[in-house]
Design a protein around this motif. Structure first.
Motif, PDB file in Angstrom:
ATOM      1  N   SER A 153       0.232  27.523   0.374  1.00 10.97           N
ATOM      2  CA  SER A 153       1.026  26.348   0.852  1.00 10.97           C
ATOM      3  C   SER A 153       2.210  26.912   1.972  1.00 10.97           C
ATOM      4  O   SER A 153       2.406  26.407   2.954  1.00 10.97           O
ATOM      5  N   GLU A 154       2.539  28.160   1.866  1.00 10.73           N
ATOM      6  CA  GLU A 154       3.077  29.023   2.912  1.00 10.73           C
ATOM      7  C   GLU A 154       2.297  29.054   4.137  1.00 10.73           C
ATOM      8  O   GLU A 154       3.243  28.792   5.412  1.00 10.73           O
ATOM      9  N   GLN A 155       1.061  29.342   3.901  1.00 12.66           N
ATOM     10  CA  GLN A 155       0.252  29.416   5.618  1.00 12.66           C
ATOM     11  C   GLN A 155       0.113  28.071   6.225  1.00 12.66           C
ATOM     12  O   GLN A 155       0.400  27.925   7.289  1.00 12.66           O
ATOM     13  N   SER A 156      -0.006  26.977   5.188  1.00 14.61           N
ATOM     14  CA  SER A 156       0.174  25.739   5.707  1.00 14.61           C
ATOM     15  C   SER A 156       1.472  25.197   6.502  1.00 14.61           C
ATOM     16  O   SER A 156       1.419  24.774   7.535  1.00 14.61           O
ATOM     17  N   GLY A 157       2.511  25.806   5.667  1.00 13.06           N
ATOM     18  CA  GLY A 157       3.797  25.424   6.500  1.00 13.06           C
ATOM     19  C   GLY A 157       4.141  26.341   7.747  1.00 13.06           C
ATOM     20  O   GLY A 157       4.540  25.564   8.659  1.00 13.06           O
ATOM     21  N   GLY A 158       3.434  27.318   7.669  1.00 13.82           N
ATOM     22  CA  GLY A 158       3.535  28.160   8.867  1.00 13.82           C
ATOM     23  C   GLY A 158       3.150  27.661  10.048  1.00 13.82           C
ATOM     24  O   GLY A 158       3.546  27.372  11.278  1.00 13.82           O
ATOM     25  N   MET A 159       1.736  27.017   9.776  1.00 13.34           N
ATOM     26  CA  MET A 159       1.078  26.240  10.645  1.00 13.34           C
ATOM     27  C   MET A 159       1.673  25.095  11.246  1.00 13.34           C
ATOM     28  O   MET A 159       1.618  24.847  12.593  1.00 13.34           O
ATOM     29  N   ALA A 160       2.319  24.451  10.330  1.00 11.50           N
ATOM     30  CA  ALA A 160       3.255  23.185  10.738  1.00 11.50           C
ATOM     31  C   ALA A 160       4.157  23.865  11.655  1.00 11.50           C
ATOM     32  O   ALA A 160       4.419  22.846  12.785  1.00 11.50           O
ATOM     33  N   GLN A 161       4.931  24.739  11.568  1.00 14.87           N
ATOM     34  CA  GLN A 161       5.954  25.065  12.198  1.00 14.87           C
ATOM     35  C   GLN A 161       5.618  25.337  13.467  1.00 14.87           C
ATOM     36  O   GLN A 161       6.128  25.019  14.558  1.00 14.87           O
ATOM     37  N   PHE A 162       4.499  26.283  13.637  1.00 14.60           N
ATOM     38  CA  PHE A 162       4.059  26.711  15.013  1.00 14.60           C
ATOM     39  C   PHE A 162       3.567  25.637  15.774  1.00 14.60           C
ATOM     40  O   PHE A 162       3.677  25.397  16.835  1.00 14.60           O
ATOM     41  N   ALA A 163       2.945  24.576  15.239  1.00 14.45           N
ATOM     42  CA  ALA A 163       2.191  23.487  15.834  1.00 14.45           C
ATOM     43  C   ALA A 163       3.293  22.530  16.321  1.00 14.45           C
ATOM     44  O   ALA A 163       3.149  22.362  17.553  1.00 14.45           O
ATOM     45  N   VAL A 164       4.241  22.362  15.442  1.00 16.21           N
ATOM     46  CA  VAL A 164       5.287  21.534  15.981  1.00 16.21           C
ATOM     47  C   VAL A 164       6.197  22.289  17.310  1.00 16.21           C
ATOM     48  O   VAL A 164       6.462  21.643  18.263  1.00 16.21           O
ATOM     49  N   TRP A 165       6.449  23.451  17.244  1.00 19.19           N
ATOM     50  CA  TRP A 165       7.104  24.108  18.218  1.00 19.19           C
ATOM     51  C   TRP A 165       6.297  24.341  19.482  1.00 19.19           C
ATOM     52  O   TRP A 165       6.763  24.077  20.646  1.00 19.19           O
ATOM     53  N   THR A 166       4.995  24.434  19.379  1.00 20.29           N
ATOM     54  CA  THR A 166       4.029  24.414  20.547  1.00 20.29           C
ATOM     55  C   THR A 166       3.964  22.858  21.178  1.00 20.29           C
ATOM     56  O   THR A 166       4.086  23.010  22.314  1.00 20.29           O
ATOM     57  N   ALA A 167       4.026  21.914  20.335  1.00 19.15           N
ATOM     58  CA  ALA A 167       3.943  20.541  20.882  1.00 19.15           C
ATOM     59  C   ALA A 167       5.399  20.239  21.663  1.00 19.15           C
ATOM     60  O   ALA A 167       5.310  19.582  22.678  1.00 19.15           O
TER      61      ALA A 167
END
Length: 199
Positions: A123-137
């Motif tokens: 779950s934490e890994q998915s959350g981290g990916m979401a944060q990174f992806a939003v930041w990059t977008a």
């Protein structure tokens, strides 16, 4: 020539000097953030990531609440720097609050007990990916941002103010807005100390 994926990753940087001017409407940015999180991978397709997207006065309110909570625990003689930091986040156009739904995690633990210990990690890994992806977008569209962590200090206030389900665990906060200062040069450690390649 259009930018590549790695170009956008390189564009993503921490921006503390934020302004309220945005290149797109709030509706367009909200949709962008939702689409990104929707398509981020998650273990067992759990889709455990959640977000509250705050614009304008609502974003200002979050950083005011955070500042007042911190005021109670930060020594008065050193609070000025904390206050300045909160004000710099509030100077942005909005804030994304990232959560992970613990009901989803618990449900998977019950359904797949063999992997029970792993689901909180995944779950934490998915959350981290979401944060990174939003930041990059956001960076792709010329929007500055940074990633902050004031949980669990603000959890109760956030749940009360924005009617957030108790099962949503606050993991990070991302103030965003216009880039009001250029980015400094970023240094990197030696690749040989980070990577091993075999063939």
């Amino acid at each position: 020539m259009s930018k590549t994926f790695i170009d956008h990753i390189k564009t993503r940087r921490t921006q503390y000097a934020l302004g309220k001017t945005l290149p797109k409407s709030e509706e367009e940015i909200s949709r962008l953030i939702q689409d990104v999180i929707k398509h981020v991978p998650s273990s067992f397709n759990s889709q455990s990531s959640r977000a509250v997207i705050l614009f304008g006065k609502q974003s200002d309110k979050f950083w005011h609440l955070t500042k007042e909570i911190l005021r109670k625990i930060v020594p008065a003689d050193s609070f000025a720097s904390t206050e300045a930091k909160m004000d710099s986040f509030a100077a942005g156009a909005g804030t994304v609050l990232f959560f992970e739904d613990q009901d989803v995690v618990k449900s998977l633990q019950e359904k797949f007990p063999l992997y029970a210990d792993n689901f909180p990690v995944w779950s934490e890994q998915s959350g981290g990916m979401a944060q990174f992806a939003v930041w990059t977008a956001l960076a792709e569209h010329g929007i500055g941002a940074s990633l902050q962590h004031y949980a669990p200090l603000v959890d109760e206030a956030v749940q009360k103010e924005w009617d957030v389900p108790k099962s949503w665990k606050l993991r990070a906060q991302m103030p965003f807005g216009s880039n009001e200062q250029p980015f400094p040069e970023k240094s990197f450690m030696n690749d040989n100390d980070r990577f091993k390649v075999f063939s």
